[in-house]
Design an enzyme around this catalytic site. Sequence first.
Site, PDB file in Angstrom:
ATOM      1  N   HIS A  32      -0.282   4.941   6.811  1.00 22.67           N
ATOM      2  CA  HIS A  32       0.342   5.405   5.572  1.00 22.67           C
ATOM      3  C   HIS A  32       0.732   6.877   5.709  1.00 22.67           C
ATOM      4  O   HIS A  32       0.173   7.595   6.535  1.00 22.67           O
ATOM      5  CB  HIS A  32      -0.612   5.236   4.387  1.00 22.67           C
ATOM      6  CG  HIS A  32      -1.133   3.851   4.221  1.00 22.67           C
ATOM      7  ND1 HIS A  32      -2.416   3.486   4.573  1.00 22.67           N
ATOM      8  CD2 HIS A  32      -0.528   2.718   3.769  1.00 22.67           C
ATOM      9  CE1 HIS A  32      -2.599   2.193   4.336  1.00 22.67           C
ATOM     10  NE2 HIS A  32      -1.468   1.705   3.865  1.00 22.67           N
TER      11      HIS A  32
ATOM     12  N   SER B 143       0.800  -1.223   0.000  1.00 22.30           N
ATOM     13  CA  SER B 143       0.000   0.000   0.000  1.00 22.30           C
ATOM     14  C   SER B 143       0.833   1.274   0.000  1.00 22.30           C
ATOM     15  O   SER B 143       0.323   2.341  -0.346  1.00 22.30           O
ATOM     16  CB  SER B 143      -0.933   0.006   1.217  1.00 22.30           C
ATOM     17  OG  SER B 143      -0.205  -0.170   2.415  1.00 22.30           O
TER      18      SER B 143
ATOM     19  N   ASP C  49      -3.442   8.215   7.493  1.00 18.98           N
ATOM     20  CA  ASP C  49      -4.593   7.489   8.023  1.00 18.98           C
ATOM     21  C   ASP C  49      -4.231   6.519   9.140  1.00 18.98           C
ATOM     22  O   ASP C  49      -4.992   5.620   9.458  1.00 18.98           O
ATOM     23  CB  ASP C  49      -5.304   6.730   6.895  1.00 18.98           C
ATOM     24  CG  ASP C  49      -4.383   5.751   6.169  1.00 18.98           C
ATOM     25  OD1 ASP C  49      -3.226   5.581   6.613  1.00 18.98           O
ATOM     26  OD2 ASP C  49      -4.814   5.160   5.161  1.00 18.98           O
TER      27      ASP C  49
END
Length: 361
Positions: free
Chosen positions: A335, A32, A332
């Site tokens: 990240h 991610s 968040d």
Amino acid sequence: MKPSLLLSLLFSCFHLCYCAQSYDAIFSFGDSLSDAGNLIVKNPSLYLTAKWPYGMTFFHKPTGRCSDGRLFIDFLAEAFGLPLPPPSLKPGQDFRRGANFATTGGTVLDYSFFQRRGIAKSIFTNGSLDTQISWFEHMKPSLCGTPQACKNYVGKSLFVVGEFGGNDYSAFLFSGRSMAEVRANAPKIVNGIVKGLERLIGNGAVDLVVPGILPIGCFPLYLQLYKSNNKNDYNRFGCLTKYNRVAFYHNQVLKMKLRYLQQRYPQTRIMYADFYNAAMHFVMNPLKYGFTNGALKACCGGGGPYNVNLDRRCGQKGSNVCQNPSTFASWDGIHFTEAANRYIATGLLRGPYANPPIMSS
């Protein structure tokens, strides 16, 4: 020679040497931290990264990136005058100048490894390192016709392989496994990265950037999930020590293996990307980077001391988002913000977060 002319020549030489590194394309693999939208290609409605406020800063809309804007890989591409590498699974894209194979949730080890051990509940994608390399190998014939053309093209491309490993460790940790078991699997995870790198080298890759994993004990998500009443569980910056030790150990093993790999393949240029210390610098001195809201609290989340709530995650009803993400390092809870990604990319290009820096001869 006049001093002014000498200085001019020296500056020109420095400038040319510094900018001499160039690439025809950039190929990204990872999880991610690098995903430009592969996860949401088929079913965007399933994932929060396809919802506002993801993408609010740069793209002004969600793109599937786990950030408010660009990722570190996007900044690397921009530095070399290349387009942002498009997600490899998205149809209709031009991949001749690069592609992004990373997918959110990507692991080093295959899904079956976690399934056999009963810890697959947090693994929601089959986009392992091997799978992503297979996607590249399938795409490769469309990028270069003959073996010689492919050798030239791939050899003049930059390969960014990771961050990989974070989700592998999370699978163990989120399943409540002991630190001893986590540590025991580190060599297997690192060896998986090494095998992937050798496979890419076999495909002609010459310049490879290989990130280590982040200090997960400083993630707002981990701080919320594993908060402790024992102050001895934290370092002086507020991070959970035992989780950082996992990341530190992984990175030490990885660096040792990369040195071996560089010796075995002297024609390559293998660059270790020090994500761990990059993130720790944000934690230790956030104001230096403009993070007036620090590095241990998320910009977007569901409230609480770390602005993390699994029932009100970023993008879900009831969550909140800060007005200025550039004042936060964490987007968040797990990240980075675009601002943090920019600093990391700069450190990879010029140092001190890459050994050797990408922009070095």
